[in-house]
Design a protein around this motif. Structure first.
Motif: not given
Length: 138
Positions: A122-138
């Motif tokens: 679950a932590m791996k999935v959360a990190k991936e989702n957080a990384s993709s969210a950060i990439e989308e906002t930059s």
């Protein structure tokens, strides 16, 4: 101020080198101060925006802490490393672990052995989702 140094130089109270040094450093100081003032004036709008963001983040954080504390169900929050950030009273009564004992520890270290693999996934999935969210906002 300039007049005092000028008169002191004319009457020989200070050397011409001292007088010229004063003029040079005073001019440089005035330019630095004016530059700083201009930067402040130009960036006042940005400072206001940053203050509003800071206030909004602090308010959101306080609201989240309040929700977790007042929830009628067990609630905890984690950072992206899997460390426990908050742990409410219902979790304390359910697990017998105080917030002071678990705060800052990894959830994997606190959880039962049977659940550790699921937590890691679950932590791996959360990190991936957080990384993709950060990439989308930059």
């Amino acid at each position: 101020m300039y007049a005092c140094f000028y008169m002191s130089g004319r009457f020989g109270l200070i050397s011409s080198i001292t007088e010229q040094g004063f003029y040079a450093y005073s001019d440089a100081l005035v330019k630095v101060i004016l530059g700083a003032l201009m930067a402040v004036v130009r960036n006042t709008e940005y400072v206001g925006i940053i203050r509003r963001w800071w206030a909004a983040a602090a308010s959101a954080s306080a609201d989240m802490d309040s929700l977790i504390r007042m929830a009628k169900v067990p609630v905890l929050s984690l950072d992206l490393t899997g460390s426990i950030v908050s742990w409410n009273a219902n979790l304390e009564s359910l697990t017998g672990l105080l917030v002071s004992e678990v705060k800052g520890k990894k959830l994997v270290d606190v959880a039962h052995d049977d659940n550790q693999e699921a937590i890691v996934e679950a932590m791996k999935v959360a990190k991936e989702n957080a990384s993709s969210a950060i990439e989308e906002t930059s």
